[in-house]
Structure formats: structure tokens, C-alpha cells
Motif scaffolding. Structure first.
Motif, PDB file in Angstrom:
ATOM      1  N   TYR A  86      38.164  32.118  52.159  1.00  0.00           N
ATOM      2  CA  TYR A  86      37.150  31.614  51.235  1.00  0.00           C
ATOM      3  C   TYR A  86      36.385  30.450  51.876  1.00  0.00           C
ATOM      4  O   TYR A  86      35.155  30.406  51.834  1.00  0.00           O
ATOM      5  CB  TYR A  86      37.800  31.170  49.923  1.00  0.00           C
ATOM      6  N   ARG A 100      31.805  39.603  47.689  1.00  0.00           N
ATOM      7  CA  ARG A 100      32.359  39.429  46.349  1.00  0.00           C
ATOM      8  C   ARG A 100      33.879  39.431  46.407  1.00  0.00           C
ATOM      9  O   ARG A 100      34.475  39.997  47.320  1.00  0.00           O
ATOM     10  CB  ARG A 100      31.873  40.538  45.409  1.00  0.00           C
ATOM     11  N   TRP A 101      34.467  38.833  45.377  1.00  0.00           N
ATOM     12  CA  TRP A 101      35.919  38.678  45.263  1.00  0.00           C
ATOM     13  C   TRP A 101      36.383  39.303  43.954  1.00  0.00           C
ATOM     14  O   TRP A 101      35.764  39.088  42.911  1.00  0.00           O
ATOM     15  CB  TRP A 101      36.278  37.198  45.258  1.00  0.00           C
ATOM     16  N   THR A 163      33.306  39.259  41.590  1.00  0.00           N
ATOM     17  CA  THR A 163      32.496  38.052  41.392  1.00  0.00           C
ATOM     18  C   THR A 163      31.824  37.685  42.719  1.00  0.00           C
ATOM     19  O   THR A 163      32.489  37.612  43.751  1.00  0.00           O
ATOM     20  CB  THR A 163      33.390  36.894  40.932  1.00  0.00           C
ATOM     21  N   HIS A 165      30.469  35.640  45.813  1.00  0.00           N
ATOM     22  CA  HIS A 165      31.112  34.513  46.487  1.00  0.00           C
ATOM     23  C   HIS A 165      30.668  33.176  45.921  1.00  0.00           C
ATOM     24  O   HIS A 165      31.498  32.276  45.701  1.00  0.00           O
ATOM     25  CB  HIS A 165      30.805  34.557  47.995  1.00  0.00           C
ATOM     26  N   GLU A 167      29.955  32.321  43.056  1.00  0.00           N
ATOM     27  CA  GLU A 167      30.471  32.049  41.721  1.00  0.00           C
ATOM     28  C   GLU A 167      31.998  32.067  41.649  1.00  0.00           C
ATOM     29  O   GLU A 167      32.576  31.629  40.660  1.00  0.00           O
ATOM     30  CB  GLU A 167      29.920  33.076  40.724  1.00  0.00           C
ATOM     31  N   TYR A 168      32.641  32.598  42.675  1.00  0.00           N
ATOM     32  CA  TYR A 168      34.099  32.753  42.634  1.00  0.00           C
ATOM     33  C   TYR A 168      34.781  31.436  42.977  1.00  0.00           C
ATOM     34  O   TYR A 168      34.386  30.729  43.892  1.00  0.00           O
ATOM     35  CB  TYR A 168      34.555  33.822  43.626  1.00  0.00           C
ATOM     36  N   GLU A 169      35.816  31.120  42.222  1.00  0.00           N
ATOM     37  CA  GLU A 169      36.654  29.945  42.488  1.00  0.00           C
ATOM     38  C   GLU A 169      38.074  30.434  42.678  1.00  0.00           C
ATOM     39  O   GLU A 169      38.683  30.945  41.738  1.00  0.00           O
ATOM     40  CB  GLU A 169      36.599  28.960  41.310  1.00  0.00           C
TER      41      GLU A 169
END
Length: 171
Positions: A86, A100-101, A163, A165, A167-169
């Protein structure tokens, strides 16, 4: 010795998709080991400090109009290796790759191939086989219509649920 991923990207005309489903890869990767020791890439720093040769290929490929998408299915809480991935993803995005994740629990009902892969133009799949600790042990090209259909539908289902990248946490 040629790299089959680079060969696939060089031949791609429209799309290149990459599905990653492991929670750890190559535990002896020098960059991962450096990250574990505290090395961090800084997007505000000189680009040469975080640009990698593979990113030249990504930039050249996307400049030709090839849409490159990578989807990562990850367990949560994420492993240390996924945290590393990440942290070092922003250069791929800067080079033009869409990433995306998808948390693994949101992928439970998606029929998935048994290993990571690249698919180029919906015409050829490159499966990558790993040892238990994440070292590449073999790669295999496949072009059978049923394999292409499985991979294409699996990737699109993952992509739809995943999601972006930005926006992904990681949890």
C-alpha cells in the motif's frame, strides 16, 4: 532471459489486468526489507528517488492507450507486506496504473482462479505460481476460451466491488 509480464505488456493493445490474491510475496525482497527498516518513499521528493524501471514500462504502456488495472484481494487486518505494498503503490498510480483493493471477505462469493495472474487484451492469461512463502516458482500462459472467460469475469467482479487506491485505508 525474457520477462513474460514485460512481454505481455509490450504486446498489449487495449487492456492489461493484474489480479493479486496473496497476503505476502518474496519475504527476502530487498525493497521490502528496507521498508521494514524504516525506508519510506516520499511522493514530494525527487521522482528519481521513488521511480522504478518497471514504472517506465507502465508509463509507456498506458501512453499507448492500454488501460492497466490491478486489483488486490487482501485479508484484513492486513499483513505487514500488504501495508508495504500500500505504501509503495503511489508510483504505480503516477505511472498510469489504476489500482483497487478488495477485502477478502467481500470476495468470498466470487469464483476466482487459484493463483495470481495477468490477462492481456482478454486473449491470453499469464498465471504465476508461488511457493508457500511467496517466491515465484513458475509461470504459465493459457489461452483456452473457458480460462479467459473465468479470469475475465472474476477480475471484473473483483474490480466492481473493490475500492480505488485513493479511497482505500488498510485495516
Amino acid at each position: 532471459m525474457t520477462n513474460p509480464v514485460l512481454d505481455g505488456l509490450a504486446r498489449a493493445r487495449h487492456t492489461a489486468v493484474h489480479l493479486e490474491m496473496r497476503d505476502a510475496y518474496q519475504p527476502d525482497d530487498p525493497e521490502f526489507l528496507a521498508w521494514q527498516r524504516g525506508k519510506r518513499l516520499d511522493p514530494a521528493a525527487d521522482r528519481s528517488s521513488w521511480w522504478r524501471p518497471f514504472l517506465d514500462v507502465v508509463a509507456e504502456t498506458t501512453a499507448r492507450g492500454v488501460v492497466m488495472r490491478r486489483a488486490r484481494i487482501v485479508s484484513e487486518p492486513v499483513t505487514e507486506y500488504i501495508t508495504y505494498e500500500y505504501d509503495v503503490t503511489f508510483p504505480n498510480v503516477a505511472a498510469g496504473e489504476l489500482i483497487r483493493w478488495l477485502p477478502r471477505r467481500k470476495a468470498a462469493d466470487i469464483p476466482l482462479p487459484g493463483t495470481d495472474l495477468w490477462m492481456f487484451d482478454g486473449e491470453a492469461v499469464l498465471f504465476t505460481y508461488f511457493s508457500g512463502v511467496g517466491e515465484v516458482v513458475d509461470r504459465e500462459w493459457r489461452t483456452e476460451p473457458d480460462v479467459l472467460k473465468l479470469v475475465g469475469s472474476a477480475f471484473e467482479a473483483v474490480w466492481e466491488r473493490a475500492t480505488p487506491h485513493e479511497e482505500y485505508e488498510p485495516v
